[in-house]
Motif scaffolding. Sequence first.
Motif, PDB file in Angstrom:
ATOM      1  N   CYS A 132       0.755  -0.687   0.125  1.00  8.98           N
ATOM      2  CA  CYS A 132      -0.022   0.143   0.308  1.00  8.98           C
ATOM      3  C   CYS A 132       0.864   1.352   0.063  1.00  8.98           C
ATOM      4  N   ASP A 133       0.326   2.475  -0.458  1.00 12.89           N
ATOM      5  CA  ASP A 133       1.314   3.767  -0.788  1.00 12.89           C
ATOM      6  C   ASP A 133       0.446   4.466   0.504  1.00 12.89           C
ATOM      7  N   CYS A 134       0.476   3.900   1.995  1.00  9.72           N
ATOM      8  CA  CYS A 134      -0.673   5.279   2.781  1.00  9.72           C
ATOM      9  C   CYS A 134       1.398   5.280   3.923  1.00  9.72           C
ATOM     10  N   PRO A 135       0.998   6.323   4.521  1.00 13.38           N
ATOM     11  CA  PRO A 135       2.059   6.704   5.723  1.00 13.38           C
ATOM     12  C   PRO A 135       2.961   5.385   6.212  1.00 13.38           C
ATOM     13  N   TRP A 136       1.232   4.365   6.148  1.00 11.56           N
ATOM     14  CA  TRP A 136       2.137   2.948   7.293  1.00 11.56           C
ATOM     15  C   TRP A 136       3.185   2.532   7.209  1.00 11.56           C
ATOM     16  N   SER A 137       2.073   2.367   5.668  1.00  7.25           N
ATOM     17  CA  SER A 137       2.591   0.946   5.085  1.00  7.25           C
ATOM     18  C   SER A 137       4.085   1.480   4.834  1.00  7.25           C
ATOM     19  N   ARG A 138       4.119   2.756   4.865  1.00  7.16           N
ATOM     20  CA  ARG A 138       5.711   3.251   3.506  1.00  7.16           C
ATOM     21  C   ARG A 138       6.613   2.865   4.610  1.00  7.16           C
ATOM     22  N   LEU A 139       6.774   2.791   5.982  1.00  9.86           N
ATOM     23  CA  LEU A 139       7.036   2.625   7.157  1.00  9.86           C
ATOM     24  C   LEU A 139       8.033   0.844   7.384  1.00  9.86           C
ATOM     25  N   GLY A 140       7.217   0.034   6.741  1.00 13.43           N
ATOM     26  CA  GLY A 140       7.486  -1.459   6.058  1.00 13.43           C
ATOM     27  C   GLY A 140       6.520  -2.079   6.981  1.00 13.43           C
ATOM     28  N   ASN A 141       5.562  -1.647   7.360  1.00 12.72           N
ATOM     29  CA  ASN A 141       3.967  -2.201   8.219  1.00 12.72           C
ATOM     30  C   ASN A 141       3.488  -2.712   7.579  1.00 12.72           C
ATOM     31  N   LEU A 142       2.110  -3.199   7.970  1.00 19.39           N
ATOM     32  CA  LEU A 142       0.656  -3.706   7.648  1.00 19.39           C
ATOM     33  C   LEU A 142      -0.271  -3.405   7.726  1.00 19.39           C
ATOM     34  N   CYS A 143      -0.454  -2.449   6.427  1.00 11.90           N
ATOM     35  CA  CYS A 143      -1.367  -1.274   7.450  1.00 11.90           C
ATOM     36  C   CYS A 143      -2.894  -2.619   7.024  1.00 11.90           C
ATOM     37  N   LYS A 144      -3.803  -1.162   7.864  1.00 12.55           N
ATOM     38  CA  LYS A 144      -5.136  -1.377   7.937  1.00 12.55           C
ATOM     39  C   LYS A 144      -5.910  -2.340   6.321  1.00 12.55           C
ATOM     40  N   HIS A 145      -5.274  -0.768   5.043  1.00 12.50           N
ATOM     41  CA  HIS A 145      -6.096  -1.038   4.063  1.00 12.50           C
ATOM     42  C   HIS A 145      -5.261  -2.144   3.284  1.00 12.50           C
TER      43      HIS A 145
END
Length: 695
Positions: free
Chosen positions: A594-607
């Motif tokens: 995903c291209d959201c900020p949380w995912s861009r930190l290497g985390n598994l995001c809600k999206h």
Amino acid sequence: MKGHEHKIPRMEDILNLPVQDPPCAEFSAAHIKWVKVEGGRHGGDDIALIPFARVGDFVKGESSNAECPASFRIESRRRRPEGSISKPRVDGYLEYTLYWCSYGPEDYRENESGVVDGSSTKPASGKGSRPGRRHMMRGCICHFTVKRLYTRPLLALIIYNQRNHVDKSGSPCHGILDQDAMGTRAMYAPRISEEQRQKVMSMLYVGIPLDSIVQHHMEMVEGHGGPHNRDDFLSRNDVRNMERVIRNSSHELHEDDECSIRMWVQRHRKNVFYFQDSSGSEPFVLGMQTDWQLQQLVQYGHNGYIAFHSTFGLKKLKYPLCTLLVFNASRDAIPVAWVITSSFVSQDIHKWIGLLAERIQTKDPRWRLDAFLVDDPSFEISIIREAFQCRVLLCIWRARRSWIRRLLKTCCNFDVQREMFKHLGWLLYCTRRPNTMDSVEEFMQVFVDQCAFMDYFKSRWLPNIELWANGIRSLPVAGPEPNAAIESYHLRLKSKLFNEQYVNSWSRVDWLIHTLTTEFQSSYWLDQYSIETGYFENLRDKSFSTNAWYQALQILNVDVILDEQNLQYAKVISQTDRSLAYTIWNPGSEFSLCDCPWSRLGNLCKHVIKVAITCKSQQVARPLLSAQVYRQALLTLLQNPPDDPVVLDHAILHATRLQQDIKGLEVISNSGLLQPLPSEISSHVSDNILFPRLH
């Protein structure tokens, strides 16, 4: 000791008694069938056999007597080493413990003349004398003895010398049957319960002020109509004493770390389910579980799941940490046991996993586990299956997180990042080539210009990539939902332990033990308490209060934009800014990005998780990588049946068992813990007699 030796005329009588193990978590004398001793020094005493592991449950149950609430203290204790007696008596002991009601044996009640009656069944000296507690002493002679039998160490012989809470005259001396105790604290247990003590200590550890704790307690007591037990009489002085204990406590019980650990183990035996000190050939292993953790494991693990979070702190801590997790109603991962070992935890799991399972069964014999999630394919799966009698799933969150974080660090082009990430998934599942090393070679040729990542991959993952590929072929793979909960725990643990203020303590195991069992556990206690009661919501750490799994469930289905004609990407409307939509590439896959900020930190995001849930429910995305591997295995089996009739019979037997296992896996899949099977697989196998459609 001889004064307490139990003599019975027939040596075989004790071993002929039935071993009683009541199914309730805590039990009392009322749950046990007692046998009277005939003759001997203790003639007339009641005796019974119970599992030694359940002595603590019996003591707790006896302390909860409705008519005479009490607190049994250890009046005396003695131990003998194994092999110290050549011809032990049938009632000979390895451990001898005398429990006495805390309202006795001394009697400091004022008599009619106003003179204190200091006479008692025990001399007012030594352990029997407690001048600081005279206001509690009411002459109670209720006491019992517990012997851990020398010849059968797993059993405990209970000798109830006096079951009634009476004084030497035979009259009730505390509780509701004592008329003189009405309206006083003597109606209740003499001390606050261990549960109340842990509650207050947890509040103090998370930083709740003393005045706030006292005020909260008063509100709770008023809320249920006034005091009903000793816990309701919690005073400011009680809280202050516990605050002083915390302030004066230290993780460093000895300047030598190994000595300090041994001292901690001796002082906290009930919180240790396995301990092996390091020696020339044996590694250090310590398994810890507090009472609160055991309660959470029994509550949320029953018909649920346990997940491994292993090898944490491999580079910074003296020994790596392994955590066992369960998932609560909010999909948060709760730590329910910790294992610290100087070797890889997978190498020593056979030493402690069975003991942990027995500990749970002892607490609740009806407890059952649905699935065990492992994050390392090197674990001995058969040992876990044998211990918990459940399915084992492979969780790839560690590989996924390590790869994406390294890609973000070494590669600046987002398009290249997502393509490499997708190829890593193909490599792990061997979906493009049957041979793992062929897939590795293809991957390294395609992205030969990404030198930094390739150097990392060769040194860190290449030696074990075959192990991971074989694990995926042999085990079902967990879905992204539990991955998010485990990852959230990982971040919370990292935030607590790897704070720079503790950098000088990382080399000490006693600091790790102390931090985990006090401050870190208390933060999870506060979360649970706040969820259950609504109190102290403002004190919770909002950054870890919910994880991506839970957050994904709050996203409306209409906010997911999925084009069935173009499954290269999906979009999810932002929940905070409706004008913004995030793009999820490779939707429905374990390696979505995903291209959201949380995912861009290497985390598994809600999206990513929401899209995965949507793809599963609508069955619109390409088959998941794990499903493709599963389909290929089934097709190979069905297209090449064995010619030998004997082998065919065995194959049918195994297929029947597999069918039962698949039914169980469907239950897990419905809970979001298992990767779904695409519709074409279900329709294909339903046509075969060995695999009828599952309902």
